[in-house]
Write a protein that holds these residues in place. Structure first.
Motif, PDB file in Angstrom:
ATOM      1  N   GLY A 133       9.303  -1.157   0.719  1.00  0.00           N
ATOM      2  CA  GLY A 133       8.532  -0.525  -0.358  1.00  0.00           C
ATOM      3  C   GLY A 133       8.584   0.984  -0.315  1.00  0.00           C
ATOM      4  O   GLY A 133       7.909   1.633  -1.140  1.00  0.00           O
ATOM      5  N   TYR A 134       9.345   1.575   0.571  1.00  0.00           N
ATOM      6  CA  TYR A 134       9.425   3.025   0.710  1.00  0.00           C
ATOM      7  C   TYR A 134      10.897   3.429   0.648  1.00  0.00           C
ATOM      8  O   TYR A 134      11.789   2.679   1.070  1.00  0.00           O
ATOM      9  N   PRO A 135      11.167   4.603   0.101  1.00  0.00           N
ATOM     10  CA  PRO A 135      12.569   5.018  -0.005  1.00  0.00           C
ATOM     11  C   PRO A 135      13.218   5.229   1.367  1.00  0.00           C
ATOM     12  O   PRO A 135      14.386   4.916   1.551  1.00  0.00           O
ATOM     13  N   ASP A 136      12.494   5.760   2.325  1.00  0.00           N
ATOM     14  CA  ASP A 136      13.054   5.999   3.682  1.00  0.00           C
ATOM     15  C   ASP A 136      11.907   5.965   4.691  1.00  0.00           C
ATOM     16  O   ASP A 136      11.356   7.010   5.076  1.00  0.00           O
ATOM     17  N   ALA A 137      11.520   4.760   5.089  1.00  0.00           N
ATOM     18  CA  ALA A 137      10.406   4.607   6.012  1.00  0.00           C
ATOM     19  C   ALA A 137      10.626   3.368   6.896  1.00  0.00           C
ATOM     20  O   ALA A 137      11.183   2.362   6.445  1.00  0.00           O
ATOM     21  N   TYR A 138      10.167   3.526   8.135  1.00  0.00           N
ATOM     22  CA  TYR A 138      10.283   2.451   9.134  1.00  0.00           C
ATOM     23  C   TYR A 138       8.929   2.280   9.827  1.00  0.00           C
ATOM     24  O   TYR A 138       8.222   3.272  10.093  1.00  0.00           O
ATOM     25  N   LEU A 139       8.586   1.020  10.073  1.00  0.00           N
ATOM     26  CA  LEU A 139       7.366   0.734  10.848  1.00  0.00           C
ATOM     27  C   LEU A 139       7.750   0.680  12.328  1.00  0.00           C
ATOM     28  O   LEU A 139       8.630  -0.083  12.734  1.00  0.00           O
ATOM     29  N   TYR A 140       7.077   1.480  13.108  1.00  0.00           N
ATOM     30  CA  TYR A 140       7.374   1.600  14.542  1.00  0.00           C
ATOM     31  C   TYR A 140       6.085   1.284  15.297  1.00  0.00           C
ATOM     32  O   TYR A 140       5.090   2.006  15.149  1.00  0.00           O
ATOM     33  N   VAL A 141       6.042   0.183  16.057  1.00  0.00           N
ATOM     34  CA  VAL A 141       4.820  -0.275  16.708  1.00  0.00           C
ATOM     35  C   VAL A 141       5.031  -0.299  18.232  1.00  0.00           C
ATOM     36  O   VAL A 141       6.167  -0.394  18.727  1.00  0.00           O
ATOM     37  N   VAL A 142       3.901  -0.253  18.960  1.00  0.00           N
ATOM     38  CA  VAL A 142       3.892  -0.294  20.431  1.00  0.00           C
ATOM     39  C   VAL A 142       2.916  -1.373  20.873  1.00  0.00           C
ATOM     40  O   VAL A 142       1.758  -1.367  20.439  1.00  0.00           O
ATOM     41  N   ARG A 143       3.415  -2.311  21.740  1.00  0.00           N
ATOM     42  CA  ARG A 143       2.545  -3.378  22.255  1.00  0.00           C
ATOM     43  C   ARG A 143       2.622  -3.375  23.777  1.00  0.00           C
ATOM     44  O   ARG A 143       3.690  -3.614  24.362  1.00  0.00           O
ATOM     45  N   PRO A 144       1.510  -3.115  24.487  1.00  0.00           N
ATOM     46  CA  PRO A 144       1.527  -3.133  25.960  1.00  0.00           C
ATOM     47  C   PRO A 144       1.495  -4.574  26.498  1.00  0.00           C
ATOM     48  O   PRO A 144       1.046  -5.494  25.806  1.00  0.00           O
ATOM     49  N   VAL A 145       1.970  -4.726  27.710  1.00  0.00           N
ATOM     50  CA  VAL A 145       1.925  -6.017  28.415  1.00  0.00           C
ATOM     51  C   VAL A 145       1.251  -5.791  29.767  1.00  0.00           C
ATOM     52  O   VAL A 145       0.913  -4.655  30.136  1.00  0.00           O
ATOM     53  N   ALA A 203       0.822  -1.215   0.000  1.00  0.00           N
ATOM     54  CA  ALA A 203       0.000   0.000   0.000  1.00  0.00           C
ATOM     55  C   ALA A 203       0.845   1.250   0.000  1.00  0.00           C
ATOM     56  O   ALA A 203       0.367   2.335   0.333  1.00  0.00           O
ATOM     57  N   ALA A 204       2.097   1.172  -0.419  1.00  0.00           N
ATOM     58  CA  ALA A 204       2.993   2.329  -0.382  1.00  0.00           C
ATOM     59  C   ALA A 204       2.509   3.509  -1.209  1.00  0.00           C
ATOM     60  O   ALA A 204       2.611   4.668  -0.783  1.00  0.00           O
ATOM     61  N   PRO A 205       1.946   3.304  -2.429  1.00  0.00           N
ATOM     62  CA  PRO A 205       1.536   4.476  -3.222  1.00  0.00           C
ATOM     63  C   PRO A 205       0.451   5.305  -2.558  1.00  0.00           C
ATOM     64  O   PRO A 205       0.337   6.508  -2.800  1.00  0.00           O
ATOM     65  N   THR A 206      -0.410   4.716  -1.732  1.00  0.00           N
ATOM     66  CA  THR A 206      -1.522   5.461  -1.131  1.00  0.00           C
ATOM     67  C   THR A 206      -1.059   6.414  -0.053  1.00  0.00           C
ATOM     68  O   THR A 206      -1.823   7.271   0.382  1.00  0.00           O
ATOM     69  N   SER A 222       1.185   8.784  -0.196  1.00  0.00           N
ATOM     70  CA  SER A 222       1.287  10.158  -0.705  1.00  0.00           C
ATOM     71  C   SER A 222       0.008  10.614  -1.373  1.00  0.00           C
ATOM     72  O   SER A 222      -0.298  11.811  -1.360  1.00  0.00           O
ATOM     73  N   ASP A 223      -0.764   9.663  -1.946  1.00  0.00           N
ATOM     74  CA  ASP A 223      -1.987  10.057  -2.625  1.00  0.00           C
ATOM     75  C   ASP A 223      -3.090  10.400  -1.633  1.00  0.00           C
ATOM     76  O   ASP A 223      -3.751  11.457  -1.755  1.00  0.00           O
ATOM     77  N   THR A 224      -3.363   9.532  -0.683  1.00  0.00           N
ATOM     78  CA  THR A 224      -4.449   9.744   0.292  1.00  0.00           C
ATOM     79  C   THR A 224      -3.901   9.487   1.710  1.00  0.00           C
ATOM     80  O   THR A 224      -4.064   8.416   2.281  1.00  0.00           O
ATOM     81  N   PRO A 225      -3.187  10.430   2.273  1.00  0.00           N
ATOM     82  CA  PRO A 225      -2.577  10.205   3.585  1.00  0.00           C
ATOM     83  C   PRO A 225      -3.601   9.940   4.692  1.00  0.00           C
ATOM     84  O   PRO A 225      -3.337   9.178   5.611  1.00  0.00           O
ATOM     85  N   VAL A 226      -4.797  10.574   4.608  1.00  0.00           N
ATOM     86  CA  VAL A 226      -5.793  10.346   5.659  1.00  0.00           C
ATOM     87  C   VAL A 226      -6.292   8.916   5.627  1.00  0.00           C
ATOM     88  O   VAL A 226      -6.393   8.222   6.652  1.00  0.00           O
ATOM     89  N   ALA A 227      -6.604   8.450   4.432  1.00  0.00           N
ATOM     90  CA  ALA A 227      -7.064   7.072   4.290  1.00  0.00           C
ATOM     91  C   ALA A 227      -5.971   6.090   4.683  1.00  0.00           C
ATOM     92  O   ALA A 227      -6.227   5.036   5.287  1.00  0.00           O
ATOM     93  N   PHE A 228      -4.715   6.458   4.424  1.00  0.00           N
ATOM     94  CA  PHE A 228      -3.603   5.593   4.819  1.00  0.00           C
ATOM     95  C   PHE A 228      -3.500   5.500   6.340  1.00  0.00           C
ATOM     96  O   PHE A 228      -3.217   4.437   6.895  1.00  0.00           O
ATOM     97  N   GLY A 229      -3.796   6.621   7.012  1.00  0.00           N
ATOM     98  CA  GLY A 229      -3.759   6.610   8.479  1.00  0.00           C
ATOM     99  C   GLY A 229      -4.823   5.685   9.048  1.00  0.00           C
ATOM    100  O   GLY A 229      -4.572   4.932  10.005  1.00  0.00           O
TER     101      GLY A 229
END
Length: 498
Positions: free
Chosen positions: A253-265, A170-173, A175-182
């Protein structure tokens, strides 16, 4: 070998130390405090490091307490030797020894009984600490805690990889639709069990975010985390203060992007894990020092027994001193009285009330004895003077005089009576009248029977010579008095005249 009293004269410091209650009391209190702290630390197997059961600190405290106890025992032993050396000549010292023996026996007997079971109980107790069952529980608790953490890390790694594949598609979306991507990122994070998810670049700028209200603030990962993610790994970090995991993964799939997640315990899981690891480490250290722990326990028990024994002996000496010293003074005063010194008195001002009552009664008794002795001596002097006066009077009387006591025994015979009755000097004293002059018994009996004077002429024959005596018996306060005159010539003259 010189006695303890002689040695105390040579070493006045020891004499002052033995007699100073303040010094011995302070030493005893310090030894008791050190022993209590040592026992408290030594009986806590969960402590580790400087406060562990076999740590240098505990062993040092045990050594100091043992040294102080040994000093107290030496001082009391010094006093005990003095009592032993004085027991042959001092009744108070013997009483001291009896008190000390009784108190020491009362303290040692329970300690000996407990000691019979102490080795078994301590050995079994320490063995139970390090038994296979306890070891298994401790080890398994740590394994379970670590397994939980590892499970969470594996879960995060697996689901981050799933999310990364979907996000790469879903990388192209973005820049095209950032709100929908969120919205898409939020649904994707919720489906994979993450509380929040972010897309960030290599400099920490947020490209997209999906976080609920009240979420933990975003913490930009350190540079080392970015480097680990660039190598294709899922970099997972645990944050104990917030009870959550944070993970970073490079998106291809992105030139400079990282997935950063948070999981509580679950709340407190990290602190529990840390405590479990610390307990496991302490357990292993204690197991390695098992023999030292048992030795520390044995030393603690020995010091406790010695401290109780020293306290009992000291208490026995103090109690004996308050009782034996007054009793010893009473014994000494009684010995002086037995020797004839009725001026002996006992000072009872500092004695216990029970002993003071006895001392005051003794003093009253000696005062009464002294007064009675003085009265007896005065009466004796008076009686002796009367006797001498009476004898002087009787010596000058021409008639014979015999005195009888109430028992009928001769109490006095003058010179004229002894001559007329042909008696040796001092022959009649204490004998009955019938033994020295049976002819006079009738007159004496008549006077005693009728209670008034009786008179009779009696013939007395002594040494082949017969005499006519005119005997008169009179009552007196001290018995009977017989007086008689020789009327032989008078009777002969009357016969010749007739």
């Amino acid at each position: 070998m010189s006695s303890a009293s002689d040695l105390s004269l040579k070493f006045p410091f020891w004499r002052r130390a033995v007699s100073s209650r303040l010094a011995m009391g302070g030493c005893y209190a310090l030894a008791a405090a050190l022993t209590a702290v040592s026992v408290a630390l030594g009986s806590s197997p969960t402590l580790s490091g400087a406060l562990g059961p076999a740590s240098p600190l505990v062993l040092t405290l045990l050594g100091l307490a043992l040294a102080l106890t040994a000093i107290l025992a030496a001082l009391l032993g010094w006093r005990f030797l003095g009592l032993v050396s004085a027991r042959s000549r001092d009744a108070g010292a013997r009483l001291h020894l009896r008190f000390v023996a009784l108190f020491a026996l009362a303290a040692v007997a329970p300690a000996v009984i407990v000691a019979l079971f102490f080795g078994l109980l301590v050995t079994r107790g320490v063995d139970n600490w390090f038994s296979a069952r306890v070891q298994t529980v401790v080890e398994n608790s740590a394994v379970v805690a670590r397994s939980y953490v590892e499970e969470q890390k594996h879960y995060i790694g697996d689901h981050v990889a799933v999310m990364a594949r979907v996000l790469d598609q879903a990388a192209p979306t973005l820049s095209d639709t950032p709100v929908a991507f969120g919205h898409f990122l939020r649904d994707l994070a919720s489906d994979n069990g993450f509380a929040a998810a972010y897309l960030i670049d290599g400099e920490g700028r947020v490209l997209a975010r999906a976080e609920p209200d009240g979420a933990a603030p975003l913490l930009i990962p350190p540079l080392s985390t970015f480097k680990a993610a660039d190598e294709g790994d899922v970099s997972v970090g645990a944050f104990e203060s917030a009870d959550l995991f944070r993970a970073l993964y490079r998106l291809r799939g992105y030139p400079d992007a990282y997935l950063y997640v948070v999981r509580p315990v679950d709340r407190g899981i990290f602190s529990h894990l840390r405590e479990t690891e610390a307990s496991l480490t302490a357990y292993r250290e204690a197991k390695a020092k098992r023999a030292r722990i048992q030795a520390a326990f044995a030393l603690s028990y020995l010091e406790t027994v010695l401290l109780v024994l020293v306290g009992a002996v000291w208490l026995g000496m103090a109690a004996a001193n308050s009782i034996a010293a007054p009793v010893a003074r009473l014994v000494q005063a009684a010995g002086r009285v037995a020797g004839g010194d009725l001026t002996a008195r006992v000072d009872s001002r500092k004695d216990p009330e029970e002993i003071a009552v006895l001392s005051r009664a003794f003093n009253r008794m000696t005062i009464d004895l002294q007064e009675q002795q003085a009265a007896l001596r005065a009466a004796h002097v008076d009686a002796e003077s009367r006797r001498l006066f009476t004898e002087a009077v009787l010596l000058g009387v021409s008639a014979g005089v015999i005195g009888l006591d109430p028992g009928g025994r001769v109490s006095a015979v003058n010179r004229q009576a002894a001559r007329l009755l042909n008696l040796a000097p001092d022959e009649g004293g204490g004998r009955r009248l019938g033994d020295i002059a049976p002819e006079l018994q009738g007159v004496a009996a008549a006077a005693a029977l009728h209670g008034k004077d009786a008179e009779e002429d009696i013939d007395v024959t002594r040494g082949g010579e017969s005499r006519r005596l005119r005997v008169r018996a009179s009552q007196s306060a001290e018995g009977l008095v017989l007086t008689f005159d020789d009327i032989t010539r008078l009777v002969t003259a009357q016969r010749n005249a007739a």
